[in-house]
Design an enzyme around this catalytic site. Structure first.
Site, short mmCIF file in Angstrom:
data_model
loop_
_atom_site.label_atom_id
_atom_site.label_comp_id
_atom_site.label_asym_id
_atom_site.label_seq_id
_atom_site.Cartn_x
_atom_site.Cartn_y
_atom_site.Cartn_z
N CYS A 96 0.90 -1.17 0.02
CA CYS A 96 0.02 -0.12 -0.09
C CYS A 96 0.79 1.27 0.09
O CYS A 96 0.69 2.16 -0.92
CB CYS A 96 -1.03 0.09 1.17
SG CYS A 96 -2.16 -1.45 1.41
N HIS A 152 -2.97 6.66 4.40
CA HIS A 152 -1.81 5.38 4.42
C HIS A 152 -0.54 6.22 4.15
O HIS A 152 0.43 5.45 3.91
CB HIS A 152 -2.00 4.23 3.86
CG HIS A 152 -1.49 3.04 4.43
ND1 HIS A 152 -1.31 1.83 4.12
CD2 HIS A 152 -0.83 3.09 5.67
CE1 HIS A 152 -0.81 0.91 4.78
NE2 HIS A 152 -0.45 1.75 5.91
#
Length: 574
Positions: A96, A152
């Site tokens: 990610c 994130h």
């Protein structure tokens, strides 16, 4: 090479999965959409800077889109891709944070210090503040910029937040994964907190709304309140289809014939996301943006095969440097494309979106030297040759070193125990431990735990630390040519050495207990005070292991109530 394969389950049958076709323009269930080194010049057809919608999905496998032969229904993505340009030589990162950082900065992760793992919720770490981000460059070009979904990229101090990194508005989560209804995220036993934010505030009032629905509705509201005469950039980073596997009951019912429960839930989430994209596209047309818009669709990494995803027929999965971890689903849909309805095999990497989109926006790239991305719009729109000829997948000096790697195996120029991967032209080299390396067909025919019976596994290679593939001729990475072509191995190792000389030190600080949500009102969010930040960044030592007493969590009882309510509701969803 010893290969264990499923008997009675042919390769042809696996590759021949079809998909159902829906009316893609029929309003879906997702949103209340009304029924009514770079070229700076733009093509003559661009009268005004285009509206840019960048859609990023989470953990969607390479196989998990209809036009790749999937059994999962994605009529909207299929239609948009068919009418635009499919990118079939498109690369992302295996997890990610790296993909998101490279999208936002246009730089390889070795040039931002984020080359190891992801940014953990309790780490005092974030996207380096000296990096000029993609939304900041678009703001400079006169764009209104909005982010919806998963960040994130760190949040330990307010300067790290999306609204401080170039976005005018933000609705979404800061951490890596949350419950789709309650927005709770646990970073270990007892370390749980709420993670849904509106701007720089906790969005407690949105709890209970399925995130895919919520995010699509927010995009529609943004479009409704903005003028199509003014350029807009919307970054839609869906939480879907990352774990936990949660979906409204009506979507799961469509896949009730799937024997594998994880695959069934996962498929429902993909189809729900597909309808969200349909409604976003509908809103673009409804509010007058579509004719001057560019829609980019990208996955962030390979699918997690043990959580319903499939990268078949590619090798590997999320978290690996095999093609199944780094080759993504990607396409561009736009009325502004000159050569539509085609498949492009131009080499494209996720870092390329930064210069490509800034160039489309008529932005200035002269003050951001050293980008690793290229402007690939001529390759996408006109079918010209891609300016990109190689991709550094990564060099991670902190990852567990391969047991059998050595400097000797790397011709004295590279320690092959180090995890690294690079593609140059048609050649791809991997060193160290590339990660889980099997080929896993779609797990749809059984509910047997792990579905190991439909797995192809190599039993050799356990004592290796160097692999070489002609990725053009062998995209499934079945034929290692490292012993036959030592000249190519040496040449690619030399390129790794070149890149490694430009790398900055890895930034991967220890976790800090101060980040615990119980110290911060029950929610994940910025936790470092200005004094603390100045002390750490001024060389005053590592972040303290413990600071102060827990702040009283005034809303913990309410959060507990919603969690219990959600548990009851979920029992009726599956």
């Amino acid at each position: 090479m010893a290969v264990y394969a499923l008997t009675g389950f042919s390769l042809v049958s696996l590759l021949s999965f079809g998909y159902l076709s829906w009316d893609w323009m029929k309003p879906g269930l997702v949103a209340d959409v009304p029924t009514g080194p770079m070229e700076k010049s733009l093509p003559p057809a661009f009268a005004r800077p285009p509206h840019i919608i960048f859609i990023l999905t989470d953990d969607q496998g390479y196989h998990d889109v209809g036009y790749h032969g999937s059994d999962i229904q994605t009529p909207t993505l299929d239609r948009l891709a068919a009418e635009g340009v499919k990118l079939e030589n498109y690369y992302i990162q295996p997890i990610c944070t790296p993909s998101r950082s490279q999208l936002i900065t246009g730089r390889y992760q070795i040039h931002t210090g984020l080359q190891h793992s992801i940014i953990r919720p309790r780490q005092p770490n974030c996207l380096p503040l000296d990096q000029v981000t993609l939304p900041q460059k678009l703001q400079e070009a006169g764009y209104s910029t909005h982010m919806v979904g998963k960040w994130h990229l760190g949040f330990y101090k307010k300067e790290c937040l999306p609204t401080r990194r170039g976005f005018d508005t933000f609705l979404g989560s800061l951490t890596g994964n949350v419950d789709y209804y309650t927005y709770d995220n646990c970073d270990g036993p007892g370390v749980c907190g709420y993670d849904l934010h509106e701007g720089e505030n906790v969005a407690w009032d949105q709890s209970g709304k399925y995130s895919t629905f919520l995010y699509a509705q927010r995009v529609s509201k943004i479009l409704a309140s903005h003028s199509p005469k003014e350029p807009i950039f919307i970054y839609v980073a869906f939480q879907a289809v990352h774990t936990p596997l949660q979906s409204p009951k009506e979507y799961i019912y469509r896949y009730r014939s799937m024997g594998n429960v994880a695959r069934r839930k996962y498929a429902a989430m993909v189809t729900c996301m597909d309808e969200a994209v349909k409604n976003i596209t509908w809103a673009l047309k409804k509010y007058g943006y579509y004719d001057n818009s560019v829609i980019v669709f990208s996955t962030d990494n390979g699918g997690q095969t043990f959580s319903g995803g499939s990268n078949w027929p590619l090798r590997g999965r999320k978290g690996t440097y095999w093609e199944g971890g780094v080759r993504g689903i990607g396409f561009v849909h736009s009325p502004l494309i000159k050569r539509k309805r085609r498949t492009s095999w131009a080499l494209v990497h996720i870092t390329d979106w930064y210069p490509t989109l800034v160039s489309l926006a008529r932005g200035n790239l002269s003050n951001v030297p050293g980008l690793d991305g290229y402007n690939v719009w001529p390759a996408i729109s006109e079918g010209k040759e891609s300016p990109r000829t190689e991709i550094l997948h990564n060099i991670d000096p902190l990852y567990n070193h391969a047991k059998y790697g050595s400097l000797e195996d790397g011709f004295g120029i590279w320690n092959t125990a180090v995890q690294a991967s690079i593609r140059v032209g048609e050649w791809k080299l991997l060193t160290g431990d590339p990660g889980y390396s099997d080929w896993i067909p779609p797990q749809t025919l059984t509910n047997f735990p792990g579905s190991w019976w439909n797995l192809e596994r190599l039993t050799d290679g356990l004592r290796k630390s160097v692999w070489l593939f002609n990725i053009t001729a062998d995209p499934y990475e079945r034929y290692d040519l490292s012993e036959q072509r030592p000249d190519v191995v040496r040449a690619l190792l030399t390129r790794l050495v070149h890149y490694n000389r430009t790398a900055i030190p890895v930034r991967y600080p220890a976790e800090n207990p101060r980040a615990h949500p119980d110290f911060n009102g029950g929610a994940w969010g910025p936790w470092a005070s200005e004094d603390e930040v100045e002390e750490w960044e001024g060389g005053g030592g590592d972040p303290p292991k413990s600071q102060g007493k827990k702040k009283k969590c005034k809303i913990c009882k309410l959060r507990s109530f919603f969690r219990k309510l959600n548990t009851r509701l979920m029992s009726n969803r599956i």
